[in-house]
Each structure stands twice: as structure tokens, then as C-alpha cells.
Design a protein around this motif. Structure first.
Motif, PDB file in Angstrom:
ATOM      1  N   LEU A 150      33.907   6.232  71.059  1.00 13.70           N
ATOM      2  CA  LEU A 150      33.889   6.782  69.705  1.00 13.70           C
ATOM      3  C   LEU A 150      33.678   8.283  69.741  1.00 13.70           C
ATOM      4  N   ASN A 151      32.787   8.726  70.622  1.00 14.02           N
ATOM      5  CA  ASN A 151      32.532  10.164  70.733  1.00 14.02           C
ATOM      6  C   ASN A 151      33.745  10.907  71.238  1.00 14.02           C
ATOM      7  N   GLU A 152      34.446  10.282  72.166  1.00 13.33           N
ATOM      8  CA  GLU A 152      35.583  10.958  72.786  1.00 13.33           C
ATOM      9  C   GLU A 152      36.752  11.127  71.831  1.00 13.33           C
ATOM     10  N   VAL A 153      36.765  10.325  70.769  1.00 16.16           N
ATOM     11  CA  VAL A 153      37.869  10.445  69.806  1.00 16.16           C
ATOM     12  C   VAL A 153      37.894  11.849  69.209  1.00 16.16           C
ATOM     13  N   ASP A 154      36.729  12.479  69.172  1.00 17.97           N
ATOM     14  CA  ASP A 154      36.649  13.806  68.571  1.00 17.97           C
ATOM     15  C   ASP A 154      37.192  14.930  69.439  1.00 17.97           C
ATOM     16  N   THR A 155      37.501  14.626  70.698  1.00 19.26           N
ATOM     17  CA  THR A 155      37.909  15.722  71.580  1.00 19.26           C
ATOM     18  C   THR A 155      39.230  16.325  71.129  1.00 19.26           C
ATOM     19  N   GLU A 156      39.367  17.594  71.422  1.00 23.68           N
ATOM     20  CA  GLU A 156      40.575  18.327  71.055  1.00 23.68           C
ATOM     21  C   GLU A 156      41.781  17.768  71.797  1.00 23.68           C
ATOM     22  N   PRO A 157      42.933  17.751  71.121  1.00 20.74           N
ATOM     23  CA  PRO A 157      44.129  17.198  71.784  1.00 20.74           C
ATOM     24  C   PRO A 157      44.541  18.003  73.005  1.00 20.74           C
ATOM     25  N   ASP A 158      44.203  19.296  73.028  1.00 28.75           N
ATOM     26  CA  ASP A 158      44.656  20.122  74.156  1.00 28.75           C
ATOM     27  C   ASP A 158      43.664  20.128  75.306  1.00 28.75           C
ATOM     28  N   GLU A 159      42.769  19.160  75.320  1.00 26.12           N
ATOM     29  CA  GLU A 159      41.818  19.128  76.425  1.00 26.12           C
ATOM     30  C   GLU A 159      42.434  18.627  77.714  1.00 26.12           C
ATOM     31  N   GLY A 160      43.631  18.110  77.594  1.00 27.53           N
ATOM     32  CA  GLY A 160      44.377  17.835  78.814  1.00 27.53           C
ATOM     33  C   GLY A 160      44.298  16.426  79.329  1.00 27.53           C
ATOM     34  N   ASP A 161      44.953  16.229  80.442  1.00 27.81           N
ATOM     35  CA  ASP A 161      45.140  14.901  81.003  1.00 27.81           C
ATOM     36  C   ASP A 161      43.843  14.254  81.454  1.00 27.81           C
ATOM     37  N   SER A 162      42.908  15.057  81.933  1.00 30.63           N
ATOM     38  CA  SER A 162      41.701  14.453  82.490  1.00 30.63           C
ATOM     39  C   SER A 162      40.926  13.727  81.398  1.00 30.63           C
ATOM     40  N   GLU A 163      40.922  14.299  80.177  1.00 32.07           N
ATOM     41  CA  GLU A 163      40.268  13.622  79.056  1.00 32.07           C
ATOM     42  C   GLU A 163      40.923  12.279  78.785  1.00 32.07           C
ATOM     43  N   ILE A 164      42.255  12.307  78.735  1.00 27.58           N
ATOM     44  CA  ILE A 164      43.003  11.075  78.463  1.00 27.58           C
ATOM     45  C   ILE A 164      42.739  10.072  79.571  1.00 27.58           C
ATOM     46  N   PHE A 165      42.734  10.571  80.791  1.00 24.55           N
ATOM     47  CA  PHE A 165      42.481   9.707  81.934  1.00 24.55           C
ATOM     48  C   PHE A 165      41.107   9.067  81.823  1.00 24.55           C
ATOM     49  N   GLU A 166      40.112   9.879  81.490  1.00 23.38           N
ATOM     50  CA  GLU A 166      38.749   9.358  81.331  1.00 23.38           C
ATOM     51  C   GLU A 166      38.710   8.276  80.270  1.00 23.38           C
TER      52      GLU A 166
ATOM     53  N   GLU B  20      41.149   6.384  79.219  1.00 25.41           N
ATOM     54  CA  GLU B  20      41.828   5.175  79.687  1.00 25.41           C
ATOM     55  C   GLU B  20      40.946   4.382  80.642  1.00 25.41           C
ATOM     56  N   LYS B  21      40.231   5.130  81.474  1.00 25.31           N
ATOM     57  CA  LYS B  21      39.329   4.476  82.417  1.00 25.31           C
ATOM     58  C   LYS B  21      38.247   3.707  81.657  1.00 25.31           C
ATOM     59  N   THR B  22      37.691   4.365  80.646  1.00 20.65           N
ATOM     60  CA  THR B  22      36.654   3.719  79.838  1.00 20.65           C
ATOM     61  C   THR B  22      37.221   2.482  79.148  1.00 20.65           C
ATOM     62  N   ALA B  23      38.423   2.600  78.598  1.00 22.14           N
ATOM     63  CA  ALA B  23      39.042   1.469  77.906  1.00 22.14           C
ATOM     64  C   ALA B  23      39.260   0.304  78.872  1.00 22.14           C
ATOM     65  N   ALA B  24      39.693   0.625  80.084  1.00 20.65           N
ATOM     66  CA  ALA B  24      39.928  -0.420  81.079  1.00 20.65           C
ATOM     67  C   ALA B  24      38.617  -1.104  81.443  1.00 20.65           C
ATOM     68  N   LEU B  25      37.567  -0.304  81.567  1.00 23.66           N
ATOM     69  CA  LEU B  25      36.255  -0.846  81.917  1.00 23.66           C
ATOM     70  C   LEU B  25      35.739  -1.752  80.801  1.00 23.66           C
ATOM     71  N   ILE B  26      35.960  -1.330  79.577  1.00 25.29           N
ATOM     72  CA  ILE B  26      35.543  -2.157  78.436  1.00 25.29           C
ATOM     73  C   ILE B  26      36.261  -3.496  78.486  1.00 25.29           C
ATOM     74  N   ALA B  27      37.558  -3.469  78.785  1.00 21.29           N
ATOM     75  CA  ALA B  27      38.333  -4.712  78.850  1.00 21.29           C
ATOM     76  C   ALA B  27      37.771  -5.640  79.924  1.00 21.29           C
ATOM     77  N   VAL B  28      37.422  -5.071  81.078  1.00 20.72           N
ATOM     78  CA  VAL B  28      36.867  -5.868  82.174  1.00 20.72           C
ATOM     79  C   VAL B  28      35.537  -6.493  81.747  1.00 20.72           C
ATOM     80  N   LEU B  29      34.704  -5.687  81.113  1.00 15.01           N
ATOM     81  CA  LEU B  29      33.382  -6.176  80.709  1.00 15.01           C
ATOM     82  C   LEU B  29      33.493  -7.220  79.602  1.00 15.01           C
ATOM     83  N   GLU B  30      34.457  -7.027  78.707  1.00 10.40           N
ATOM     84  CA  GLU B  30      34.630  -8.012  77.637  1.00 10.40           C
ATOM     85  C   GLU B  30      35.032  -9.366  78.214  1.00 10.40           C
ATOM     86  N   ARG B  31      35.902  -9.306  79.173  1.00 10.11           N
ATOM     87  CA  ARG B  31      36.352 -10.511  79.867  1.00 10.11           C
ATOM     88  C   ARG B  31      35.167 -11.190  80.567  1.00 10.11           C
TER      89      ARG B  31
END
Ligand SMILES: [Zn+2]
Length: 125
Positions: free
Chosen positions: A33-49, A51-62
Motif C-alpha cells: 500500500l505504501n509503495e503505491v505512492d511512489t513516483e512513476p519515474d522511480e524506475g525499474d527497481s521499484e517495480i521489481f521490488e 513484483e517481488k512483494t506481490a509474489a511473496l504475498i501470493a506464496v504466503l497466501e497459499r
């Protein structure tokens, strides 16, 4: 819990795990939720982070589903039986993975099928 019962070792183990996974999930969701606020031009590493968090959430939900599944199975007195073939799951396996729902054999088969079906939704028992 309505009835006064002694919790089995597995239940205690699973409950502890459920609490742990639950709080991890909470932290990760809050981070998302906090990361949604990040600026769009923060680059790939933000997006990568993210995605990593989203993947981890999926694993934990499972994982959470498996834990709750195991807890229900204990209540029904079906804990430790393979969901696929109905044979008892190896005790050594339950020791390492108390929320296991498949015996080692079935687990291997399911993994092999999922590997062949890579790219499609994994099958699940
Ligand atoms: Zn099996």
C-alpha cells in the motif's frame, strides 16, 4: 474453540505458523500500500521490488490456505492423510512440513505435472 481439548503438537505448531504467516502477510500488504505512492519515474527497481512483494504475498497466501486446511483436517480427524490417494503422509514429512496435504509420492507426481504444464495455472489437490 468451544470444547476444552488439549491441543496436539501439530495444532500448536500450525497455530504458531498461522500467526507468523499472518503477520508477515500484514506487513507485506502494508508495504504494498505504501509503495503505491511512489513516483512513476522511480524506475525499474521499484517495480521489481513491488513484483517481488506481490509474489511473496501470493506464496504466503497459499501457505496460509494450507495451514488452515491442515487445521480443519485435524478437527475432522483426517490430519496426516494424503488428499490425493488417501494414504497416510510420511511422519518425517509432517515433521518438516506440518501443513503437507499430499504424501511424498503424490507431491512428486503433482510437481512433475505442474512442470510439464509450466505457464498454465498449477494444479492443486
Ligand atoms: Zn498420496
Amino acid at each position: 474453540m468451544a470444547k476444552q481439548e488439549t491441543l496436539s503438537k501439530e495444532q500448536i505448531h500450525l497455530e504458531a505458523e498461522r500467526i507468523q504467516v499472518g503477520s508477515e502477510l500484514e506487513n507485506l500488504r502494508a508495504a504494498m500500500l505504501n509503495e503505491v505512492d511512489t513516483e512513476p519515474d522511480e524506475g525499474d527497481s521499484e517495480i521489481f521490488e513491488r513484483e517481488k512483494t506481490a509474489a511473496l504475498i501470493a506464496v504466503l497466501e497459499r501457505r496460509m490456505q494450507d495451514i488452515e486446511h491442515a487445521l480443519r483436517a485435524i478437527e475432522k480427524g483426517q490430519y496426516g492423510l494424503c488428499e490425493r490417494c488417501g494414504n497416510p503422509i510420511e511422519p518425517e514429512r509432517l515433521e518438516v512440513k506440518p501443513d503437507a496435504i499430499l504424501c511424498l509420492n503424490c507431491q512428486r507426481e503433482v510437481e512433475a505435472i505442474n512442470k510439464r504444464n509450466r505457464g498454465r495455472a498449477p494444479i492443486r489437490w
